[in-house]
Design a protein around this motif. Structure first.
Motif, PDB file in Angstrom:
ATOM      1  N   CYS A 306       0.831  -1.206   0.000  1.00  0.00           N
ATOM      2  CA  CYS A 306       0.000   0.000   0.000  1.00  0.00           C
ATOM      3  C   CYS A 306       0.867   1.259   0.000  1.00  0.00           C
ATOM      4  O   CYS A 306       1.900   1.325   0.668  1.00  0.00           O
ATOM      5  N   HIS A 308       0.129   3.956   1.321  1.00  0.00           N
ATOM      6  CA  HIS A 308      -0.051   4.748   2.538  1.00  0.00           C
ATOM      7  C   HIS A 308       1.101   4.458   3.496  1.00  0.00           C
ATOM      8  O   HIS A 308       2.067   5.209   3.550  1.00  0.00           O
ATOM      9  N   VAL A 309       1.029   3.354   4.236  1.00  0.00           N
ATOM     10  CA  VAL A 309       2.172   3.004   5.084  1.00  0.00           C
ATOM     11  C   VAL A 309       2.634   1.563   4.879  1.00  0.00           C
ATOM     12  O   VAL A 309       3.302   1.000   5.740  1.00  0.00           O
ATOM     13  N   GLY A 310       2.299   0.991   3.741  1.00  0.00           N
ATOM     14  CA  GLY A 310       2.955  -0.263   3.368  1.00  0.00           C
ATOM     15  C   GLY A 310       2.272  -1.560   3.764  1.00  0.00           C
ATOM     16  O   GLY A 310       2.881  -2.623   3.695  1.00  0.00           O
ATOM     17  N   CYS A 311       1.024  -1.527   4.190  1.00  0.00           N
ATOM     18  CA  CYS A 311       0.324  -2.788   4.476  1.00  0.00           C
ATOM     19  C   CYS A 311       0.048  -3.524   3.162  1.00  0.00           C
ATOM     20  O   CYS A 311       0.068  -2.916   2.098  1.00  0.00           O
ATOM     21  N   CYS A 325      -7.276  -1.774   1.028  1.00  0.00           N
ATOM     22  CA  CYS A 325      -6.223  -2.016   2.021  1.00  0.00           C
ATOM     23  C   CYS A 325      -6.904  -2.121   3.384  1.00  0.00           C
ATOM     24  O   CYS A 325      -7.594  -1.191   3.811  1.00  0.00           O
ATOM     25  N   CYS A 327      -5.718  -2.043   6.345  1.00  0.00           N
ATOM     26  CA  CYS A 327      -5.140  -1.324   7.497  1.00  0.00           C
ATOM     27  C   CYS A 327      -5.898  -0.048   7.836  1.00  0.00           C
ATOM     28  O   CYS A 327      -6.321   0.167   8.961  1.00  0.00           O
ATOM     29  N   HIS A 328      -6.047   0.833   6.841  1.00  0.00           N
ATOM     30  CA  HIS A 328      -6.727   2.108   7.105  1.00  0.00           C
ATOM     31  C   HIS A 328      -7.786   2.386   6.049  1.00  0.00           C
ATOM     32  O   HIS A 328      -8.120   3.538   5.766  1.00  0.00           O
ATOM     33  N   GLN A 329      -8.227   1.314   5.426  1.00  0.00           N
ATOM     34  CA  GLN A 329      -9.374   1.362   4.503  1.00  0.00           C
ATOM     35  C   GLN A 329      -9.143   2.223   3.263  1.00  0.00           C
ATOM     36  O   GLN A 329     -10.084   2.804   2.725  1.00  0.00           O
ATOM     37  N   SER A 330      -7.934   2.334   2.807  1.00  0.00           N
ATOM     38  CA  SER A 330      -7.743   3.006   1.519  1.00  0.00           C
ATOM     39  C   SER A 330      -8.313   2.121   0.419  1.00  0.00           C
ATOM     40  O   SER A 330      -8.271   0.893   0.509  1.00  0.00           O
ATOM     41  N   PRO A 344      -6.742   7.232   3.366  1.00  0.00           N
ATOM     42  CA  PRO A 344      -5.580   8.114   3.549  1.00  0.00           C
ATOM     43  C   PRO A 344      -4.494   8.014   2.473  1.00  0.00           C
ATOM     44  O   PRO A 344      -3.649   8.883   2.391  1.00  0.00           O
TER      45      PRO A 344
HETATM   46  S1  FES Z   1      -1.484   1.093   4.898  1.00  0.00           S
HETATM   47 FE1  FES Z   1      -3.024   0.938   3.448  1.00  0.00          FE
HETATM   48  S2  FES Z   1      -4.452   2.378   4.062  1.00  0.00           S
HETATM   49 FE2  FES Z   1      -2.899   2.590   5.491  1.00  0.00          FE
END
Ligand code: FES
Length: 381
Positions: A306, A308-311, A325, A327-330, A344
């Motif tokens: 991802c 965002h932060v790599g999930c 994603c 993790c934070h629903q992107s 995000p």
């Molecule tokens: S790591 Fe994917 S939305 Fe935050």
């Protein structure tokens, strides 16, 4: 008026004629302070105990200096470039880089603090003073206050005896100097040491395991069956329309090499989401400029890391063509080069250019053209 109530203010002439001791006394009187005891911690000078205390303080500052210098040396010369686990020894020394920096800098700061504390404990006199509660404080003239405070500080400096302790002064200067050097070296080094100067390093931030190790090398898309030794390549006809499969890089040179095959499925920047769009959806695709030929027919391959932060963005919703994603629903739109449409994340998922080899298996044409995953400040895309 009791003895420790604020006394009368001296005239300008009286103030000018006062020595330091008188000014210190006056400062106390004006504040209503009575000094009961002000013992010299070392009334007999030059004793063995005093010298021992002096050496103990100097030792802490010396430790601070050595740790500060060690920090600078490690910052510049310790192996800091990422070393993959394929070379255990190199990886071991590389993995110590950050701990060594933390330990040396931490020891340097702590040693200076211990040295200063020990000095205060051993050499600065502990005065016992009484100050009565009074409403009549703080009415002094600026000149009287300035003179009495300066006199008080100078007196405290003299009683602390730092002036005649050259060993402590030298080691303290060395310790603070080395620590200061380290603090200055820290931002300077980050401008000199460029982790991206070797742009072809396949283990660097800008490349993944999909990078060809030599021109003409074929890098296949391989599914992971759970057995790292089993090589299962992917043919287009094996994936249904609207289907998705996670794939990893495979090169013939790795066949039979358990370590290399295992590394390929474990390496964090290798997983790619191979999506086959439904024919109706494929007609609506908007391609990213410069990536118009990255797909193979209805097949699109995006990194699973991802932005965002790599999930891992492991969920593909066939009905909406959205990649999710957890993790934070992107959410990313697979019909629009996986650009973020919710959540995000602000960057599109990097797209892997794919095609089909003459033997009928899907292959990567080359590595991603941009770093995958979250942004960092040198990143250009
Ligand atoms: S790591 Fe994917 S939305 Fe935050």
């Amino acid at each position: 008026m009791s003895g420790n109530e604020p006394g009368p203010r001296p005239s300008d002439e009286e103030l000018a004629a006062m020595g330091r001791d008188d000014l210190v006394k006056l400062g106390g009187q004006l504040d209503g302070v009575e000094i009961v005891d002000y013992p010299d911690p070392w009334p007999v000078k030059g004793t063995k105990a005093e010298k021992r205390a002096e050496r103990a303080v100097a030792l802490w500052f010396l430790v601070a200096a050595l740790a500060g210098l060690a920090f600078v040396v490690a910052l510049i010369w310790w192996p800091w470039r990422y070393e993959p686990r394929t070379d255990e020894s190199a990886h071991f020394w590389y993995s110590l880089y950050t701990p060594v920096l933390g330990i040396t800098l931490g020891v340097s700061v702590l040693a200076i603090a211990f040295g200063a504390l020990l000095y205060a404990k051993k050499f600065i006199p502990n005065e016992v003073a009484i100050q009565q509660r009074s409403d009549n404080m703080g009415e002094g003239s600026a000149e009287v206050d300035r003179k009495t405070i300066v006199a008080h500080l100078a007196d405290a400096g003299d009683r602390a005896t730092i002036g005649r302790r050259s060993m402590i002064k030298r080691t303290a200067g060395l310790g603070v100097g080395a620590l200061g050097l380290g603090v200055v070296a820290l931002p300077v080094a980050s401008f000199i040491k460029d982790p991206h100067d070797n742009a072809d390093n396949k283990d660097g931030l800008v490349h993944t395991g999909w990078q060809k190790q030599h021109p003409g090398e074929i890098v296949y898309l391989r599914r992971h069956t759970g057995d790292a030794n089993e090589v299962s390549l992917v043919r287009p006809e094996e994936i249904d329309a609207g289907g998705m499969e996670t794939v990893f890089p495979f090169r013939e040179s790795e066949r039979g090499d358990h370590e290399a095959l295992l590394h390929a499925v474990r390496r964090s920047d290798n997983p790619v989401m191979l999506i086959r769009l439904r024919p109706g959806d494929a007609a609506e695709v908007v391609k990213r400029k410069g990536q118009e030929d990255f797909n193979y027919g209805d097949f699109y391959a995006f990194t699973k890391i991802c932005s965002h932060v790599g999930c891992p963005t492991s969920l593909y919703e066939q009905q909406t063509n959205r990649i999710l994603c957890p993790c934070h629903q992107s959410q990313f739109d697979a019909l629009q080069y996986a650009k973020p449409v919710f959540g995000p994340a602000t960057r599109a998922l990097a797209q892997l250019p794919i095609t089909v080899h003459t033997d009928g298996y899907l292959i990567a044409r080359h590595d991603f053209i941009e770093p995958i995953g979250p942004g960092y400040w040198e990143r250009k895309s």
